[in-house]
Design a protein around this motif. Structure first.
Motif, PDB file in Angstrom:
ATOM      1  N   LEU A   1      51.564  23.929  42.298  1.00 52.58           N
ATOM      2  CA  LEU A   1      50.422  24.410  41.394  1.00 52.58           C
ATOM      3  C   LEU A   1      49.492  23.400  41.377  1.00 52.58           C
ATOM      4  CD1 LEU A   1      52.309  25.229  38.195  1.00 52.58           C
ATOM      5  CD2 LEU A   1      50.461  26.631  39.256  1.00 52.58           C
ATOM      6  N   THR A   2      49.599  21.714  41.642  1.00 47.92           N
ATOM      7  CA  THR A   2      48.791  20.814  41.577  1.00 47.92           C
ATOM      8  C   THR A   2      47.884  21.145  42.872  1.00 47.92           C
ATOM      9  OG1 THR A   2      50.659  19.596  40.999  1.00 47.92           O
ATOM     10  CG2 THR A   2      48.290  18.402  41.743  1.00 47.92           C
ATOM     11  N   VAL A   3      48.420  21.678  44.185  1.00 51.21           N
ATOM     12  CA  VAL A   3      47.676  21.811  45.394  1.00 51.21           C
ATOM     13  C   VAL A   3      46.618  23.177  45.060  1.00 51.21           C
ATOM     14  CG1 VAL A   3      48.020  22.575  47.703  1.00 51.21           C
ATOM     15  CG2 VAL A   3      49.362  20.818  46.677  1.00 51.21           C
ATOM     16  N   VAL A   4      47.181  24.176  44.434  1.00 48.20           N
ATOM     17  CA  VAL A   4      46.628  25.223  43.976  1.00 48.20           C
ATOM     18  C   VAL A   4      45.417  24.936  43.414  1.00 48.20           C
ATOM     19  CG1 VAL A   4      46.433  27.472  42.824  1.00 48.20           C
ATOM     20  CG2 VAL A   4      48.413  27.106  44.329  1.00 48.20           C
ATOM     21  N   ALA A   5      45.402  24.048  42.341  1.00 51.81           N
ATOM     22  CA  ALA A   5      44.368  23.642  41.298  1.00 51.81           C
ATOM     23  C   ALA A   5      43.420  22.991  42.230  1.00 51.81           C
ATOM     24  CB  ALA A   5      44.860  22.890  40.246  1.00 51.81           C
ATOM     25  N   LEU A   6      43.916  21.884  43.116  1.00 52.18           N
ATOM     26  CA  LEU A   6      42.950  21.237  43.974  1.00 52.18           C
ATOM     27  C   LEU A   6      42.102  22.206  44.595  1.00 52.18           C
ATOM     28  CD1 LEU A   6      44.712  18.056  44.968  1.00 52.18           C
ATOM     29  CD2 LEU A   6      42.582  18.054  43.879  1.00 52.18           C
ATOM     30  N   LEU A   7      42.580  23.057  45.261  1.00 55.72           N
ATOM     31  CA  LEU A   7      41.893  23.946  46.123  1.00 55.72           C
ATOM     32  C   LEU A   7      40.920  25.060  45.192  1.00 55.72           C
ATOM     33  CD1 LEU A   7      41.424  24.757  49.164  1.00 55.72           C
ATOM     34  CD2 LEU A   7      42.932  26.719  48.649  1.00 55.72           C
ATOM     35  N   TYR A   8      41.500  25.484  44.235  1.00 57.93           N
ATOM     36  CA  TYR A   8      40.908  26.578  43.652  1.00 57.93           C
ATOM     37  C   TYR A   8      39.890  26.180  42.678  1.00 57.93           C
ATOM     38  CZ  TYR A   8      42.710  30.770  46.022  1.00 57.93           C
ATOM     39  OH  TYR A   8      42.917  31.738  46.996  1.00 57.93           O
ATOM     40  N   LEU A   9      40.089  25.100  41.982  1.00 58.78           N
ATOM     41  CA  LEU A   9      38.992  24.732  41.064  1.00 58.78           C
ATOM     42  C   LEU A   9      37.483  24.468  41.790  1.00 58.78           C
ATOM     43  CD1 LEU A   9      41.229  22.342  38.583  1.00 58.78           C
ATOM     44  CD2 LEU A   9      40.236  24.680  38.093  1.00 58.78           C
ATOM     45  N   PRO A  10      37.675  23.673  42.627  1.00 56.50           N
ATOM     46  CA  PRO A  10      36.324  23.661  43.487  1.00 56.50           C
ATOM     47  C   PRO A  10      35.479  25.016  43.994  1.00 56.50           C
ATOM     48  CG  PRO A  10      37.845  22.128  44.390  1.00 56.50           C
ATOM     49  CD  PRO A  10      38.602  22.960  43.290  1.00 56.50           C
ATOM     50  N   VAL A  11      36.668  25.890  44.557  1.00 52.59           N
ATOM     51  CA  VAL A  11      36.347  27.159  44.766  1.00 52.59           C
ATOM     52  C   VAL A  11      35.619  27.929  43.973  1.00 52.59           C
ATOM     53  CG1 VAL A  11      37.164  29.500  45.878  1.00 52.59           C
ATOM     54  CG2 VAL A  11      37.791  27.291  46.842  1.00 52.59           C
ATOM     55  N   LEU A  12      36.185  27.914  42.494  1.00 54.58           N
ATOM     56  CA  LEU A  12      35.762  29.004  41.620  1.00 54.58           C
ATOM     57  C   LEU A  12      34.553  28.278  40.694  1.00 54.58           C
ATOM     58  CD1 LEU A  12      39.061  29.646  39.836  1.00 54.58           C
ATOM     59  CD2 LEU A  12      37.805  31.149  40.963  1.00 54.58           C
ATOM     60  N   CYS A  13      34.248  26.983  41.187  1.00 51.45           N
ATOM     61  CA  CYS A  13      33.173  26.181  40.702  1.00 51.45           C
ATOM     62  C   CYS A  13      31.892  26.855  41.352  1.00 51.45           C
ATOM     63  CB  CYS A  13      33.120  24.808  40.989  1.00 51.45           C
ATOM     64  SG  CYS A  13      33.819  23.830  39.591  1.00 51.45           S
ATOM     65  N   ASN A  14      32.137  27.227  42.688  1.00 58.33           N
ATOM     66  CA  ASN A  14      31.174  27.744  43.475  1.00 58.33           C
ATOM     67  C   ASN A  14      30.500  29.155  43.077  1.00 58.33           C
ATOM     68  OD1 ASN A  14      30.057  26.081  45.423  1.00 58.33           O
ATOM     69  ND2 ASN A  14      31.404  26.787  46.841  1.00 58.33           N
ATOM     70  N   TYR A  15      31.570  29.803  42.257  1.00 53.61           N
ATOM     71  CA  TYR A  15      31.362  31.287  41.864  1.00 53.61           C
ATOM     72  C   TYR A  15      30.583  31.345  40.494  1.00 53.61           C
ATOM     73  CZ  TYR A  15      33.444  33.071  46.148  1.00 53.61           C
ATOM     74  OH  TYR A  15      33.867  33.203  47.313  1.00 53.61           O
ATOM     75  N   THR A  16      30.820  30.072  39.963  1.00 48.08           N
ATOM     76  CA  THR A  16      30.241  30.117  38.538  1.00 48.08           C
ATOM     77  C   THR A  16      28.632  30.070  38.472  1.00 48.08           C
ATOM     78  OG1 THR A  16      30.612  27.814  38.357  1.00 48.08           O
ATOM     79  CG2 THR A  16      32.064  29.595  37.234  1.00 48.08           C
ATOM     80  N   PRO A  17      27.676  30.652  37.677  1.00 47.23           N
ATOM     81  CA  PRO A  17      26.442  30.482  37.757  1.00 47.23           C
ATOM     82  C   PRO A  17      25.965  28.765  37.398  1.00 47.23           C
ATOM     83  CG  PRO A  17      26.870  31.806  36.003  1.00 47.23           C
ATOM     84  CD  PRO A  17      28.254  31.631  36.644  1.00 47.23           C
ATOM     85  N   PRO A  18      24.944  28.388  38.219  1.00 47.12           N
ATOM     86  CA  PRO A  18      24.739  26.915  38.121  1.00 47.12           C
ATOM     87  C   PRO A  18      23.876  26.819  36.964  1.00 47.12           C
ATOM     88  CG  PRO A  18      23.122  28.051  39.664  1.00 47.12           C
ATOM     89  CD  PRO A  18      24.279  28.955  39.317  1.00 47.12           C
TER      90      PRO A  18
END
Length: 309
Positions: A245-262
């Motif tokens: 879960l920690t590894v998933v969070a490390l990969l996906y939190l930044p990725v999801l940041c890219n999809y949120t409007p700035p």
């Protein structure tokens, strides 16, 4: 008819910073991160290969993840380090496409692999008696081949689509490696289809595995709550999931940041920072997360080190 457009035969990677004081500092930081990635993940691959007690599905996939992390950071980091030392880096059109291809190949394979690992945990916890049957060596191999091939096909689509674009004159890539969006900004032929593919296919390649991971953990949690009595140590089975879960969070939190409007500032700047996070920081942390939380790994590491010293 002859046009006065010059085909861009090479691109210039502008890199992360033009601030001279930051160049050498950044070089040292990212070199250390890169060496940590190589050593940590190299150690995991070695342990999983030589230690027979680690010849289980969970460690087989972890070995795959570590291989991926080594390749993934090697796609972008060495070129970026050269940029810190020697300034703007020229890269040929072919080199550019290769970087783009391998970045998307290894990145999407990583997401799919994390989903496969979540499925493995789900079977191990919710179906322990049938685990060795369901996750047979053959199944594990097939799952691994399927994840790597899917990632490869996904990346090939982008490389082919990008190679068909025309680039004229303007060749400065506002990034530390050849990613699709910065290249599309430089193209002088229509890029609508490329953008659509990027938005539709790449978004599903990123979010698909995440949905599978969330579903697996919903099943795991409801199983633990319903079937395991508190006094039997409810969260014991969950401890093998904590690292994942920690590894998933490390990969996906930044990725999801890219999809949120700035909120403010340039989208590109944030994308560069986010990409930096998962191409340099995450691969360095993954082995630490897995070895610190895991007794089997620590035992294997001691055994291997004991053999050598």
């Amino acid at each position: 008819a002859m046009t006065n457009e010059t085909e861009a035969g090479e691109f210039i990677l502008l890199g992360l910073t033009d601030v001279q004081e930051l160049q050498h500092f950044s070089f040292i930081v990212f070199l250390l991160l890169y060496l940590t990635t190589l050593m940590g993940n190299g150690a995991i691959v070695t342990m999983v290969a030589v230690e027979t007690r680690l010849h289980t599905p969970m460690y087989f996939f972890l070995g795959n993840l570590s291989c991926l992390d080594i390749f993934f950071s090697t796609v972008t980091v060495p070129k970026m380090l050269a940029g810190f030392l020697f300034g703007h880096q020229p890269i040929s059109f072919g080199g550019c496409l290769a970087q783009l291809h391998f970045f998307h190949f290894l990145g999407s394979t990583e997401g799919l692999l994390l989903a496969t690992m979540a499925y493995d945990r789900y079977v191990a916890i919710c179906n322990p008696l049938r685990y060795s049957l369901v996750m047979s060596p053959r199944t594990c191999l097939l799952l691994a081949v399927a994840t790597w091939s899917t990632g490869f096909v996904h990346a090939t689509m982008h490389a082919v689509m990008t190679s068909r674009l025309r680039f004229c004159g303007h060749n400065r890539v506002n990034h530390f490696f050849c990613d699709i969006k910065p290249l599309l900004d430089l193209a002088c032929s229509p890029t609508d289809l490329n953008m659509t593919l990027l938005n539709v296919v790449t978004t599903s390649m990123a979010l698909g595995p995440l949905i599978l991971i969330v579903l697996s953990y919903c099943h795991i949690i409801s199983f633990i709550v319903q079937k395991i009595r508190p006094q039997e140590g409810r969260w014991k089975p969950f401890s093998t999931c904590a690292s994942h879960l920690t590894v998933v969070a490390l990969l996906y939190l930044p990725v999801l940041c890219n999809y949120t409007p700035p909120s403010s500032g340039s989208v590109l700047k944030r994308e560069v920072q986010v990409t930096l996070m998962y191409s340099t920081v995450t691969p360095a942390l993954n082995p630490l997360i897995y070895t610190l939380r895991n007794q089997e790994m620590r035992r294997a590491l001691k055994k291997i080190l004991g053999r050598n010293f």
